[in-house]
Design an enzyme around this catalytic site. Structure first.
Site, PDB file in Angstrom:
ATOM      1  CG  ASP A 224     -23.366  58.620 -28.960  1.00 27.59           C
ATOM      2  OD1 ASP A 224     -24.102  58.441 -30.000  1.00 27.59           O
ATOM      3  OD2 ASP A 224     -22.036  58.636 -29.155  1.00 27.59           O
ATOM      4  N   GLY A 274     -29.442  63.406 -35.204  1.00 29.45           N
ATOM      5  CA  GLY A 274     -30.406  64.258 -35.947  1.00 29.45           C
ATOM      6  C   GLY A 274     -31.507  63.271 -36.533  1.00 29.45           C
ATOM      7  CG  ASP A 295     -19.527  61.513 -34.981  1.00 33.45           C
ATOM      8  OD1 ASP A 295     -20.687  61.513 -34.815  1.00 33.45           O
ATOM      9  OD2 ASP A 295     -18.533  60.738 -34.376  1.00 33.45           O
TER      10      ASP A 295
HETATM   11  C1  GAL Z   1     -20.131  59.031 -31.572  1.00 32.18           C
HETATM   12  C2  GAL Z   1     -20.426  60.532 -31.160  1.00 32.18           C
HETATM   13  C3  GAL Z   1     -18.865  61.193 -31.020  1.00 32.18           C
HETATM   14  C4  GAL Z   1     -18.433  60.614 -29.847  1.00 32.18           C
HETATM   15  C5  GAL Z   1     -18.266  59.074 -30.106  1.00 32.18           C
HETATM   16  C6  GAL Z   1     -17.793  58.070 -28.699  1.00 32.18           C
HETATM   17  O1  GAL Z   1     -21.249  58.489 -31.873  1.00 32.18           O
HETATM   18  O2  GAL Z   1     -21.163  61.287 -32.152  1.00 32.18           O
HETATM   19  O3  GAL Z   1     -19.287  62.637 -30.671  1.00 32.18           O
HETATM   20  O4  GAL Z   1     -19.149  60.687 -28.574  1.00 32.18           O
HETATM   21  O5  GAL Z   1     -19.528  58.536 -30.307  1.00 32.18           O
HETATM   22  O6  GAL Z   1     -17.589  56.781 -29.015  1.00 32.18           O
END
Ligand code: GAL
Length: 478
Positions: A224, A274, A295
Site C-alpha cells: 500500500d 489506480g 477505498d
Molecule cells: C488504505 C487501503 C485500505 C486499507 C488501509 C489500511 O490505504 O486502501 O484497503 O488497507 O489503507 O491502513
C-alpha cells in the site's frame, strides 16, 4: 446513424461471443495455480536447465556414448558411473533456484480483515476467520486466502528484523494454523517508512521483509503506497509527477524482485489507488492485481461510483493480472439485500478479486447465500479471464455483458436508479446487443431457467440486478 449504431453493437457482440481461445486446463477457483513451473528470467532458465539435466540423467546411454565415456569399462562400472552422474545432477538440480509457480490465474478469492476489523484485528480474529471459511462452506466455494491487513506490525530490532506487535504473538504459528485448514495466508505492508495506519513499512528493508514473509509461509502481499508519497516521491521529486511515478514504479519493482527471489509463490497486490494508469505498467513489475480506485465503503453510492470508474479497463485484465475495484462490502453497513446482490454481481462481471470483508462468525444466511452462489462465482472465476463491460444503458438501467470460455455470455441488467418508477418497466433490447429475439438461459440469482425476448418488459427493483447466463447465445442474423 441507426445503421452505424447497429453495426457497433454487432461488432460488440461478435467481440463478446467470438470463439474464445482454448482455456488453460484445470484452473481451480481461488486463483490457485496448477503445479507447473514457468520460466521467468534467469531463475526460470536455471530451473529449466536443471530440469533438462534431471531428464538427461534418466536416459540410458547409447552404445556410442558408452564408448565415448569409457570404452574399457565393464557394464558394472558403466552403471556405477551413470549412477554417480545422476546423483551429481540431481544434487545440482536441487540447488538451482526454482521459479515460483504462477499465481492468480483466476481472480484471488478469500477474506481480508480491513473492512470489518480495521485496526482492531488480532491473531484470534484471523484464526476465527479461517475456521469460519471452512465451517460456512466458503472455502469449498473458492475463498482460499485469509489476509491480514494493516496494524499487525511492531518494531524492528537492531538487525532490522520487523516483529509483529502484541496482537500477533507468533506469525509463523498463525500461518501454520491457517495452512492446516487448507487455506492460504496474506499480509500487508507499504513501500514507504510507514503504512497507512502509521505502522512500520518496508522502506529500506524490502529483501529482509520478503524473506521473513516467505519464512513465515505468507502467500499474498498487499503493498500500500501511503507514506511513500510524501516521504519519498514528494521529497525526492517535488512537483515532478513523471519522476514521482518512476520512483513509485521502482519501489513496487523492488519488492517484486525481493518476493521473486524468495522462490515462494506469493500473490502481489498493488494498492496505490489506480494512480498513473497502473494497469498499463503494473504487470511488468509483478502485479497480480492492482487497485483501480480509492477505498470502497459499504455504501451504494460509493460502490456505484467505483463501478463507473472501471470503464475502459477490461482489456488489461487476464489470467495472472487483474483490475481490483477493492474488497467486497457484501454483508457490511446498511447495504440492502438487493444492493449486496448487485455489488457481488458487478464484481463477478468485472472479473474482480473476491475478498470478502464481513463479520464471518455472525454472517446472516442470506449473505452467505450471496457470497457462496456457485453460479455467480463461476462467472468471476471463468478461466478465460475476460472482464465484462457495460454494453448499453437506457435511462437508469445498465446492461452489462461478459463473455465466458465455451462461448457462453452473461448479461447483467442493473437498475441503478433510486426511484422505483425510474425507467419502469424497462424493455430489454436484445437486438442492441446483436442478439436474436429469443434467448434461453439461467437466472443466476433464482436458479431458474429463463427465456429472454426482444422488447420484454422487466420489472426491476431499484438497485437490483437480473443476472442471466446464456450458454449458447443466438446471434442476430445479418
Ligand atoms: C488504505 C487501503 C485500505 C486499507 C488501509 C489500511 O490505504 O486502501 O484497503 O488497507 O489503507 O491502513
Amino acid at each position: 446513424m441507426r445503421s452505424s449504431v447497429s453495426l457497433f453493437f454487432t461488432v460488440l457482440l461478435l467481440a463478446l461471443i467470438s470463439v474464445p481461445p482454448r482455456a488453460p486446463a484445470q484452473i481451480p477457483a481461488g486463483g490457485q495455480s496448477p503445479q507447473s513451473v514457468s520460466a521467468q528470467g534467469n531463475a526460470g532458465a536455471d530451473a529449466q536447465a536443471a530440469a533438462q539435466a534431471v531428464i538427461a540423467a534418466h536416459q540410458p546411454l547409447s552404445a556410442a556414448q558408452q564408448q565415448d565415456v569409457a570404452p574399457v569399462q565393464t557394464p558394472a562400472e558403466i552403471q556405477a558411473a551413470a549412477k554417480a552422474r545422476a546423483e551429481a545432477q540431481a544434487q545440482a538440480a536441487s540447488k538451482a533456484p526454482q521459479a515460483a509457480a504462477p499465481v492468480a490465474l483466476t481472480p484471488p478469492m478469500g477474506w481480508n480483515s480491513w473492512n470489518h476489523f480495521a485496526g482492531n484485528v488480532t491473531d484470534k480474529d484471523i484464526r476465527a476467520a479461517a475456521d469460519q471459511l471452512v465451517a460456512t462452506g466458503m472455502k469449498d466455494a473458492g475463498y482460499i486466502y485469509v489476509n491480514i491487513d494493516d496494524t499487525w506490525e511492531g518494531e524492528r530490532d537492531a538487525s532490522g528484523a520487523l516483529h509483529p506487535n502484541a496482537k500477533f504473538p507468533d506469525m509463523k504459528a498463525l500461518a501454520d494454523y491457517v495452512h492446516s485448514k487448507g487455506l492460504k495466508i496474506g499480509i500487508y505492508s507499504s513501500p514507504g517508512p510507514k503504512t497507512c495506519g502509521g505502522y512500520e513499512g518496508s522502506l529500506g528493508h524490502e529483501e529482509q521483509d520478503a524473506k521473513m514473509y516467505a519464512a513465515w509461509g505468507i502467500d499474498y502481499l498487499k503493498y500500500d503506497l501511503c507514506s511513500f508519497i510524501d516521504n519519498v516521491m514528494e521529497k525526492q521529486a517535488p512537483n515532478d509527477k513523471a519522476a514521482q511515478m518512476q520512483l513509485m514504479i521502482a519501489a513496487y519493482d523492488k519488492m517484486n524482485k525481493a518476493l521473486k527471489a524468495t522462490g515462494r509463490p506469493i500473490v502481489f497486490s498493488f494498492c496505490q489507488y489506480g494512480w498513473d494508469a497502473v494497469w498499463e505498467w503494473g504487470p511488468s513489475v509483478g502485479a497480480n492485481l492492482w487497485r483501480t480506485t480509492g477505498d470502497v465503503t459499504a455504501d451504494w453510492d460509493r460502490i456505484y461510483s467505483i463501478v463507473t470508474q472501471q470503464a475502459g479497463l477490461a482489456s488489461y485484465a487476464g489470467p495472472g493480472h487483474w483490475n481490483d475495484p477493492d474488497m467486497l462490502e457484501v454483508g457490511n453497513g446498511k447495504l440492502t439485500l438487493v444492493e449486496n446482490r448487485s455489488h457481488f454481481s458487478w464484481w463477478a462481471m468485472l472479473a474482480a478479486p473476491l475478498l470478502a470483508g464481513n463479520d464471518l462468525p455472525n454472517m446472516k444466511p442470506e449473505i452467505k447465500a450471496i457470497l457462496t452462489n456457485r453460479d455467480v462465482i463461476a462467472v468471476d472465476q471463468d478461466p478465460m479471464g475476460k472482464q465484462g463491460v457495460r454494453a448499453y444503458s437506457e435511462g437508469e438501467v445498465e446492461i452489462w455483458a461478459r463473455r465466458l470460455s465455451g462461448g457462453a455470455l452473461v448479461l447483467g441488467i442493473f437498475d441503478v436508479g433510486d426511484s422505483r418508477y425510474s425507467t419502469h418497466p424497462f424493455h430489454l433490447k436484445l437486438s442492441k446487443l446483436g442478439l436474436a429475439a429469443t434467448q434461453t438461459g439461467k437466472n443466476l440469482w433464482t436458479g431458474n431457467a429463463v427465456e429472454l425476448t426482444e422488447n420484454e418488459p422487466l420489472n426491476l427493483v431499484s438497485h437490483d440486478v437480473v443476472l442471466v447466463r446464456i450458454d449458447a447465445p443466438a446471434v442476430l442474423s445479418q
